[in-house]
Design a protein around this motif. Structure first.
Motif, PDB file in Angstrom:
ATOM      1  N   GLN A  44     -15.424  21.379 -20.628  1.00 24.38           N
ATOM      2  CA  GLN A  44     -15.604  21.452 -19.170  1.00 24.38           C
ATOM      3  C   GLN A  44     -15.832  22.898 -18.720  1.00 24.38           C
ATOM      4  N   MET A  45     -15.215  23.857 -19.430  1.00 26.57           N
ATOM      5  CA  MET A  45     -15.405  25.266 -19.042  1.00 26.57           C
ATOM      6  C   MET A  45     -16.852  25.687 -19.295  1.00 26.57           C
ATOM      7  N   ILE A  46     -17.463  25.094 -20.317  1.00 27.24           N
ATOM      8  CA  ILE A  46     -18.870  25.387 -20.593  1.00 27.24           C
ATOM      9  C   ILE A  46     -19.757  24.625 -19.608  1.00 27.24           C
ATOM     10  N   ALA A  47     -19.414  23.340 -19.385  1.00 27.20           N
ATOM     11  CA  ALA A  47     -20.267  22.484 -18.551  1.00 27.20           C
ATOM     12  C   ALA A  47     -20.350  22.973 -17.108  1.00 27.20           C
ATOM     13  N   GLU A 102     -10.045  17.179 -10.231  1.00 31.10           N
ATOM     14  CA  GLU A 102      -9.363  17.847  -9.114  1.00 31.10           C
ATOM     15  C   GLU A 102      -9.935  19.224  -8.799  1.00 31.10           C
ATOM     16  N   PHE A 103     -10.415  19.928  -9.819  1.00 32.99           N
ATOM     17  CA  PHE A 103     -10.829  21.324  -9.599  1.00 32.99           C
ATOM     18  C   PHE A 103     -12.255  21.603 -10.041  1.00 32.99           C
ATOM     19  N   GLY A 104     -12.979  20.558 -10.466  1.00 29.76           N
ATOM     20  CA  GLY A 104     -14.306  20.812 -11.038  1.00 29.76           C
ATOM     21  C   GLY A 104     -14.187  21.637 -12.306  1.00 29.76           C
ATOM     22  N   GLY A 105     -13.096  21.439 -13.012  1.00 24.85           N
ATOM     23  CA  GLY A 105     -12.869  22.167 -14.272  1.00 24.85           C
ATOM     24  C   GLY A 105     -12.087  23.443 -14.035  1.00 24.85           C
TER      25      GLY A 105
END
Ligand code: NAI
Length: 277
Positions: free
Chosen positions: A129-132, A81-84
């Protein structure tokens, strides 16, 4: 500086300190996802946010932070939904109070499961996801001043979990900074909230066999002190700390002498050594 274009995820965000953080981030232009297991808190919070003109800046999801499978699917949903997410606030916590000699495994599992395990699960589920996504970001973990001094009452399990959260945040900070992710640990003193109702967050299988039933009953009757801090003020401190990438967020000064005495007692028990790291 604001959080425009950023998405925040706040666990325990439907009440008390979490809700204060939600408001402060939304006021500074973040989009904030509230994650909480109490649906009555969620609907009350959404109403309050809508009447504060922040309705468009928030959404809410039902999540028990101790449920790893649910957290993993929530992480996938945030990615889609938010790209992470950009800001993770591991704030959900419970008051778990009772004489240590009466504690049973269900009391340990409940207290550490939410107060430490919930933070662990947030990091495991959300950090990849925050890293990716590569935009950088920030993690806030809610500990307590009970992590730094012995407080009145029977708080051994609570304090053990919170001390772990404080040390975890200190020790993870350099590794996260290497990926552009800041970290802060919030150590509140007394703040007005619904934490006295925490027995309602205890699942049935951890209620059975608890040695803390009587003390939790007493806790549920506790009056919130009128002089206790407004959670909205705590929220503002946290928003400032994220923008400044400030490690410690200490809300109250009342325990400073005890904090100093503790540090001095540790040093007094420490052998003198020429070689220092
Ligand atoms: P609160 O009870 O008003 O808010 C906590 C929220 O977390 C509630 O909406 C509750 O439903 C939710 N929650 C509890 N367990 C959960 C779970 N397993 N999964 C998802 N949501 C869950 O309490 P408060 O005081 O705002 O607490 C927030 C944090 O601040 C906690 O970590 C607490 O230990 C910490 N804290 C609070 C202090 C105070 O004086 N109020 C002092 C020091 C720390």
């Amino acid at each position: 500086e604001t959080f425009a274009g950023r998405t925040a995820f706040v666990t325990g965000g439907a009440s008390g300190i979490g809700l204060g953080i939600v408001k402060a981030l939304a006021r500074r232009d973040a989009f904030v996802v509230i994650a909480d297991m109490r649906t009555d808190h969620i609907s009350r919070a959404l109403k309050a946010l809508a009447s504060a003109g922040l309705g468009e800046s928030v959404a809410a999801v039902e999540l028990d932070v101790t449920d790893r499978a649910a957290y993993a699917s929530m992480a996938r949903r945030m990615d889609e939904e938010f790209g992470g997410i950009d800001v993770l606030v591991n704030n959900a916590g419970v008051g778990v109070e009772g004489p240590i000699l009466q504690a049973t495994y269900p009391d340990w599992d409940f207290g550490l499961g939410v107060n430490l395990g919930g933070v662990v699960n947030g990091l495991q589920a959300m950090l990849p996801q925050m890293i990716a996504h590569g935009r950088g970001g920030h993690v806030v973990n809610t500990a307590s001043l009970a992590a730094t001094v012995v407080m009145p009452g029977h708080l051994a399990i609570y304090a053990a979990g919170k001390a772990a959260v404080l040390n975890l945040t200190e020790n993870m900070r350099a590794d996260l900074a290497g990926r552009g992710i800041g970290s802060s640990v919030l150590c509140p003193g007394f703040v007005r909230s619904n934490i006295h109702e925490a027995a309602r967050n205890r699942p049935a299988h951890l209620r059975e066999g608890s040695g803390f039933a009587a003390s939790e009953q007493a806790l549920s009757m506790r009056e919130t002190g009128s002089e206790w801090m407004d959670p909205d003020a705590v929220g503002e401190m946290v928003a400032d700390a994220i923008l400044a990438d400030q490690l410690y967020v200490i809300t109250h000064g009342e325990f400073a002498n005890r904090m100093r005495e503790r540090a001095e007692a540790l040093l007094a028990a420490t052998p003198v050594c020429e070689m220092q790291f």
